[in-house]
Write a protein that holds these residues in place. Sequence first.
Motif, short mmCIF file in Angstrom:
data_model
loop_
_atom_site.label_atom_id
_atom_site.label_comp_id
_atom_site.label_asym_id
_atom_site.label_seq_id
_atom_site.Cartn_x
_atom_site.Cartn_y
_atom_site.Cartn_z
N ASP A 15 11.11 -9.80 1.16
CA ASP A 15 9.86 -8.73 1.14
C ASP A 15 9.09 -8.85 -0.34
OD1 ASP A 15 10.64 -7.35 3.41
OD2 ASP A 15 11.83 -5.89 2.22
N LEU A 16 7.89 -8.86 -0.19
CA LEU A 16 7.08 -9.11 -1.54
C LEU A 16 6.17 -7.66 -1.61
CD1 LEU A 16 5.66 -10.58 -3.74
CD2 LEU A 16 4.12 -11.20 -2.03
N ILE A 17 6.83 -7.00 -2.93
CA ILE A 17 6.10 -5.66 -3.13
C ILE A 17 5.14 -5.98 -4.33
CG2 ILE A 17 6.83 -3.57 -3.81
CD1 ILE A 17 9.35 -3.79 -2.65
N LEU A 18 3.81 -5.55 -3.88
CA LEU A 18 2.87 -5.41 -5.17
C LEU A 18 2.36 -4.07 -5.44
CD1 LEU A 18 0.57 -7.37 -6.65
CD2 LEU A 18 -0.83 -6.40 -5.10
N ARG A 19 2.48 -3.85 -6.57
CA ARG A 19 2.27 -2.39 -7.08
C ARG A 19 1.07 -2.71 -8.22
NH1 ARG A 19 8.15 -1.52 -7.73
NH2 ARG A 19 8.85 -0.70 -5.55
N GLY A 20 -0.14 -2.71 -7.79
CA GLY A 20 -1.33 -2.70 -8.67
C GLY A 20 -2.73 -3.00 -7.97
N THR A 21 -3.34 -4.09 -8.19
CA THR A 21 -4.73 -4.20 -7.57
C THR A 21 -4.80 -5.96 -7.13
OG1 THR A 21 -5.87 -4.59 -9.70
CG2 THR A 21 -5.71 -2.35 -8.82
N ILE A 22 -5.62 -6.13 -6.36
CA ILE A 22 -5.81 -7.50 -6.06
C ILE A 22 -7.37 -7.79 -5.76
CG2 ILE A 22 -5.55 -9.44 -4.31
CD1 ILE A 22 -3.38 -7.80 -3.19
N THR A 23 -8.04 -8.72 -6.64
CA THR A 23 -9.30 -9.18 -6.47
C THR A 23 -9.18 -10.82 -6.25
OG1 THR A 23 -10.05 -7.65 -7.88
CG2 THR A 23 -11.45 -9.35 -7.40
N GLU A 24 -9.60 -10.93 -5.10
CA GLU A 24 -9.48 -12.77 -4.53
C GLU A 24 -10.69 -13.29 -3.78
OE1 GLU A 24 -6.06 -12.94 -2.05
OE2 GLU A 24 -6.55 -11.22 -0.89
N ALA A 25 -10.95 -14.55 -4.27
CA ALA A 25 -12.19 -14.93 -3.50
C ALA A 25 -12.17 -15.23 -2.07
CB ALA A 25 -12.35 -16.17 -4.40
N ILE A 26 -11.03 -15.31 -1.65
CA ILE A 26 -10.51 -15.74 -0.16
C ILE A 26 -9.10 -15.38 -0.28
CG2 ILE A 26 -9.82 -18.19 -0.27
CD1 ILE A 26 -11.54 -18.44 2.24
N ARG A 27 -8.47 -14.98 1.08
CA ARG A 27 -7.29 -14.46 1.28
C ARG A 27 -6.33 -15.83 0.95
NH1 ARG A 27 -6.43 -9.79 4.47
NH2 ARG A 27 -3.97 -10.30 4.18
N GLY A 28 -4.89 -15.56 0.76
CA GLY A 28 -3.97 -16.45 0.43
C GLY A 28 -3.00 -16.02 1.54
N VAL A 29 -2.11 -17.03 1.70
CA VAL A 29 -1.07 -16.94 2.69
C VAL A 29 0.20 -16.24 2.31
CG1 VAL A 29 0.49 -18.02 4.67
CG2 VAL A 29 -1.99 -18.65 4.38
N VAL A 30 0.79 -15.29 2.91
CA VAL A 30 1.85 -14.62 2.10
C VAL A 30 3.12 -14.89 3.32
CG1 VAL A 30 3.14 -12.56 1.51
CG2 VAL A 30 0.69 -12.93 1.09
N GLY A 31 2.76 -14.79 4.48
CA GLY A 31 4.00 -15.10 5.22
C GLY A 31 3.65 -15.31 6.68
N LEU A 32 4.24 -16.04 7.75
CA LEU A 32 3.98 -16.22 9.11
C LEU A 32 4.81 -15.48 9.94
CD1 LEU A 32 3.81 -20.16 8.73
CD2 LEU A 32 1.92 -18.71 8.49
N PHE A 33 4.11 -15.02 10.91
CA PHE A 33 4.70 -14.32 12.01
C PHE A 33 4.29 -14.94 13.39
CE2 PHE A 33 4.50 -11.36 8.55
CZ PHE A 33 5.61 -10.49 8.75
N ASN A 34 5.38 -14.81 14.26
CA ASN A 34 5.19 -15.02 15.83
C ASN A 34 4.08 -14.14 16.34
OD1 ASN A 34 5.39 -15.13 18.62
ND2 ASN A 34 6.97 -16.63 18.33
N SER A 35 2.96 -14.60 16.84
CA SER A 35 1.89 -13.38 17.12
C SER A 35 2.47 -12.89 18.56
CB SER A 35 0.84 -14.16 17.45
OG SER A 35 0.88 -15.35 18.28
#
Length: 598
Positions: free
Chosen positions: A528-548
């Motif tokens: 589990d990755l828990i972020l408590r804050g804010t995000i400003t990003e130029a493009i999305r980054g990959v966090v995890g992979l799921f079976n669609s």
Amino acid sequence: MKTQKSKPSSVKIIIPKHRNGSSLVLVAMSLVILSFLGIGMLKVAWGVRHNAIKMKNETISMLAAEAGYEKAIFWMSQRQDMLSALQKGEAGTTGGLKLPSGDADYQIMLYTFAGSRPVYRVVSNGSCGQFTRTVDVLVIQAISGWDMGRCMVPTGTSSTSKVYFKSDEIIDMPLHINDQKDSPDDIDIYLSGDPEFLQTVGMGESRLNSKSVDKYKDEIDKFDNGILFDQPDNRITDESTTKGKIERFKDSTKVQYRLKPVPNASVTNPEPAVQLEFFVENGVGKVRITNDCTVRGNSAGSYDYKVKPGSEGKYFEKYDIYGYHYIPKDAETTGQRFVQNIEDTYVSQDFGSVESEPGGQIYVDGNVVIGGNLTDHNGNQVVKGKITVVATGNIWVADSIAVEGVHDADGKPSHDNTNILGLVADGVIKVIDPGLSSSSSDPPSVAGYEYEPVGLQDETPVGGGGKWVQTGDWWWQREWVEEPSEVKENNRLLPDQMIVEAALTVGGGGWGAENVGDRKEYSGNQDDLILRGTITEAIRGVVGLFNSYTNSPIDGYAKYYYFDSRVLEGILPGDMWMQGKYIPAPAGWHDYRLLAKD
């Protein structure tokens, strides 16, 4: 009897001598009265018309003042850095415009700071005829929870893949996505099922396409708090804006905290870095700084891309990801490693007589590694104080990071918690893969340097077994020798849950995890990755992979993001926000008129 006839009665009419004269007086009086009535009616009509003209002119002057204000706000939205623009006195901080029936002039100035958040004052005067109306507004730069240039991840040097918000996701952050200006003009936010958006969503694009077709007719009901369309783009995709803000940050940082690490060229794929470790000692927030570190760069994984410089976010390139790193052997003796109170890094942004609240600033011309192996805090980072770290390269997160102080029941820092961390990178901000240092062999020795572990020790023994050893000249003269397994220092883990309490700004790519698809997890397929804050990003980054198809985890992290609303009150030092939108501050709108001369 004798009867006497009555005489007929006679009526005598007496006509006054002055009858003709009185009639003339009555006629004259009537004419005078009618004249007064006519004059009154004309005066009333003139007054009504005059008042109508006054009202019209006053309305035009008010509209002109508002038009001047809107022009000023638009000009502000186009600036790379508003504070620098005012400091340099750029053309446009004052201006005006001509309208068919009126004029306007405006002035933009810095009014004060709300904590570290600038508050600007826009004064616009509109004129029409003898009337002048003034709009006097205190404005602030808008802050969102999660801003992205594109809701996509790079999959090649010029290719991207859409990132979908799924049915089981809860997005408890104000969200903004820039206009993709795509052709054909499709929806710029990608939905699979019915995700739950708990806060307002802002889109740079219009709701209607060029053919006036509603692109959102099938999706609009999924946004319980509505969507704001045609919003100004976040400037995170503008490289010059990011670099301009970083330059101002450097100039305002104390000289001893402007660091330029030098790598050891004998390390494979060397990357210069500064290691930062945050902890609390005797109630005082501290940071241990190690300069001149060398990161051993590893070949990028499938999704490890960053924005190619000079491409304005249109093209991408792979980069060497974090493997492990070395520090100088005698770093404490040479002064390359030292411990500093966080408050010692505090500075104020000064603009004439206007000054921000003090906050910590560290500037690194290179990369940053956040994490360490200090037993004082069990490898996890604890921040006490207000501080922003800016890197011209990447920021590698190698430990959990939490702020000291009270947290609410939902885990977020409480409203009155005064501790906060900001991370700004002109490259990427990524959680490292601890598995890249975990092997049966130790990292190679480097003269004058030593391997520096980060994160948690993996207590799983490695090695062991045995081997045949020749004991004589004949092939059968040999024996089996047992080799003990052992816990290796370079066999590392990151915790599950991985917590990051920080405001993140990623100018050269996205926020996420490295080596997704082949990462080392603490347990199972995903942590589990828990972020408590804010995000400003130029493009999305990959966090995890799921079976669609099965929605089952494959690798990486399951993400849980929460908005830290304290940033709205200016608690974060440095003013590194990238939004192009400016809004009136609470109770910041005032308009009034100057008395006109009739």
